[in-house]
Design an enzyme around this catalytic site. Structure first.
Site, PDB file in Angstrom:
ATOM      1  N   PHE A 177    -107.647 -37.434  62.991  1.00  0.00           N
ATOM      2  CA  PHE A 177    -108.300 -36.469  63.882  1.00  0.00           C
ATOM      3  C   PHE A 177    -108.087 -35.069  63.325  1.00  0.00           C
ATOM      4  CE2 PHE A 177    -103.963 -36.827  65.111  1.00  0.00           C
ATOM      5  CZ  PHE A 177    -103.579 -35.531  65.354  1.00  0.00           C
ATOM      6  N   SER A 221     -99.955 -29.553  71.221  1.00  0.00           N
ATOM      7  CA  SER A 221     -99.810 -30.851  70.567  1.00  0.00           C
ATOM      8  C   SER A 221    -100.780 -31.811  71.226  1.00  0.00           C
ATOM      9  CB  SER A 221     -98.374 -31.332  70.737  1.00  0.00           C
ATOM     10  OG  SER A 221     -98.340 -32.705  71.038  1.00  0.00           O
ATOM     11  N   LYS A 222    -101.256 -32.765  70.458  1.00  0.00           N
ATOM     12  CA  LYS A 222    -102.217 -33.655  71.102  1.00  0.00           C
ATOM     13  C   LYS A 222    -101.501 -34.715  71.945  1.00  0.00           C
ATOM     14  CE  LYS A 222    -103.036 -37.398  67.898  1.00  0.00           C
ATOM     15  NZ  LYS A 222    -103.479 -38.633  68.430  1.00  0.00           N
ATOM     16  N   ARG A 223    -100.189 -34.679  71.896  1.00  0.00           N
ATOM     17  CA  ARG A 223     -99.445 -35.704  72.645  1.00  0.00           C
ATOM     18  C   ARG A 223     -99.106 -35.298  74.068  1.00  0.00           C
ATOM     19  NH1 ARG A 223     -96.793 -35.333  68.144  1.00  0.00           N
ATOM     20  NH2 ARG A 223     -97.792 -36.505  66.490  1.00  0.00           N
ATOM     21  N   LYS A 224     -99.421 -34.065  74.435  1.00  0.00           N
ATOM     22  CA  LYS A 224     -99.000 -33.634  75.771  1.00  0.00           C
ATOM     23  C   LYS A 224    -100.189 -33.426  76.691  1.00  0.00           C
ATOM     24  CE  LYS A 224     -94.995 -31.177  74.101  1.00  0.00           C
ATOM     25  NZ  LYS A 224     -94.694 -29.759  73.902  1.00  0.00           N
TER      26      LYS A 224
END
Ligand code: GLU
Length: 530
Positions: A16, A261-264
């Protein structure tokens, strides 16, 4: 600046393209373009067990969509490039350069083969921690001679290659964004540069490539600042002159200073603007029939914007100002103006928060400047992707879309907004009605049906009516009936579009055309039992 400016963006193939990564790439691209230099794309795939091709495709596609073109690269990667004549560089194809460099570093004494087992190094680390001291590797398993190597190997040990880092003194780095930064060598470790399987570590590969590719400026995320001393050590040990460095502050979360971040995602969805943008994107994606997962389709990832019909220039303009400004007021920049004005010394040192509302505002503004013809063409593509253009089509698509674009005006903020007008592309006998609006305007309002029926007969007499004629006609009809326009217009909208809201009623009727507006009113009347 006498030398040729050469910059690079070095993505890891993650599958991505992160919006913060694009900002880094943009700054590199602008700096190179401004100085008439080159911008290189170099895939950092020294550590990839995964399918690099698949993980890289969205990144290259993102570059293509944004129009961030890169110079040079091997012809064998050409199929992956937008311009079709060269691909990006792949580090996985350049191992011989890294192996050579490792041999040279060992030969000169700047690196050594280390036969420690991971648990042995770990034990030293823990002991230091326990004693409350900084960890310094004992170099106990360092092979200084061939005899050492033979002995360690006889014990079944494998070697990594470590840098023999200086243990005293200071490195003074002049960073083009952060100014003077000092590092104590004593705080560094004997960093690994080659794994036991012979594969190079990023730091080594990066330094070697920056030299071989004659990179003049390394412009990258701040998180790499702490990597810089070991990279400078490698460069100097190999006899290179290190490039200039510019470490960009990271892109922060909406409304906070933490790194985006793309994790949050869950956290960001609590931010109203982020949630609104995400919701809009999900809606459009749903209408387009895209199979999306929150992991790869959300406002942190560039693909999201492409799919829902943002303008690349709006995104780049927004990202330009995410951590850079020309002065306190100017916001709008064309690509040419970005290239003209960008300078590293105006990059902020503090992180800038990703602001979805501001990005949306940039998009709105840019969209209003797009020529109608282009808007129409892209809207037609959207309708096709959403399979709203049927075979045979329910209307003369081109002119109807042009009409919608004109009548909808600034309601079309992204190309995906054309899908709000799906009712124009639905066959008249397939129109669906918003249930609430139908009940309110046509069922509960008992007068609506009979009024519509009468108006239909008037309408039938004016086959070539324009929006203005239709407006005059409805006004005359209301006057004759002794009613206000509000007593019929809502029912008329629901009957002809199935919806409670839309752009101008008369433009809508004109765009539908004589046969379709009558057919729709007839169908609504039949449904009502009139
Ligand atoms: N692959 C690294 C990254 O994505 C590159 C860092 C660099 O630019 O040196 O962060």
């Amino acid at each position: 600046m006498p030398m040729t400016v050469r910059t690079r963006f070095a993505p890891s193939p993650t599958g991505f393209l992160h919006i913060g990564g694009v900002r880094t790439a943009l700054f590199n691209w602008l700096f190179a373009r401004q100085h008439g230099g080159q911008f290189l794309l170099r895939v950092d795939d020294t550590d990839q067990q995964r399918n690099v091709e698949a993980a890289l495709a969205p990144i290259l596609h993102g570059f293509e969509w944004l129009g961030l073109d890169w110079d040079e690269g091997p012809v064998e990667g050409a199929d992956k490039a937008s311009k079709g004549d060269h691909g990006p560089y792949f580090q996985s194809q350049r191992f011989e350069h890294y192996t050579d460099a490792v041999e040279r570093l060992i030969a000169s004494g700047a690196a050594y083969r280390d036969y420690a087992r991971p648990e042995e190094v770990q034990a030293e680390r823990e002991a230091a921690e326990k004693a409350g001291e900084a960890f310094v590797y004992s170099r106990k398993w360092r092979a200084e001679t061939d005899a050492d190597r033979a002995r360690f190997e006889a014990e079944g040990r494998e070697a990594v290659v470590r840098l023999l880092m200086p243990r005293e003194g200071t490195l003074v780095l002049k960073d083009l964004v952060r100014g003077e930064v000092r590092f104590d060598w004593a705080r560094e470790q004997d960093h690994v540069i080659q794994r036991a399987d012979g594969s190079p570590i990023y730091h080594l590969a990066s330094v070697v490539d920056d030299e071989l590719m004659r990179i003049s400026h390394v412009i990258r995320a701040e998180e790499h600042l702490s990597n810089t001393p070991r990279q400078v050590f490698i460069a100097q040990s190999l006899g290179y002159t290190p490039p200039e460095f510019a470490h960009l502050p990271y892109v922060a979360e909406p409304g906070s200073k933490n790194k985006l971040s793309k994790r949050k995602l869950d956290k960001y969805l609590k931010n109203r603007d982020f949630a609104a943008l995400n919701e809009k994107g999900q809606q459009i994606a749903g209408r387009l029939g895209l199979e999306t997962s929150a992991e790869t389709f959300n406002p942190v990832i560039v693909d999201f914007y492409e799919q829902i019909g943002f303008l690349p220039d709006a995104i780049l303009n927004y990202l330009l100002l995410l951590g850079w400004s020309l002065d306190d007021s100017r916001e709008e920049f064309t690509r040419a103006e970005m290239i003209e004005h960008f300078t590293l010394d105006r990059v902020n040192k503090a992180p800038a928060s990703f602001d979805p509302a501001k990005l949306t505002a940039f998009q709105d503004r840019a969209m209003q400047q797009v020529p109608a013809k282009q808007k129409t063409a892209r809207s037609v593509e959207m309708l096709k992707t959403a399979r709203l253009v049927t075979d045979p089509p329910a209307c003369d698509v081109g002119p109807v879309v042009a009409g919608i674009v004109a009548a909808a005006g600034d309601r079309i903020k992204v190309y995906g907004d054309i899908l709000d007008y799906d009712d124009f592309f639905t066959a008249d006998d397939q129109l669906t009605y918003d249930e609430k609006a139908w009940q309110k305007r046509l069922v509960k309002d008992a007068a609506a049906g009979p009024l519509l029926a009468k108006y239909r007969d008037e309408l039938a007499k004016t086959p070539d009516a324009s929006a203005a004629d239709l407006e005059a006609g409805l006004k005359a009809f209301c006057e004759a009936q002794g009613i206000g326009i509000g007593q019929i217009i809502h029912a008329l909208r629901v009957a002809t579009t199935g919806k409670a809201v839309g752009f101008g009623m008369f433009e809508t009727l004109e765009l539908l055309g004589h046969d379709r507006r009558l057919a729709r009113i007839d169908r609504a009347l039949a449904k009502l039992g009139n």
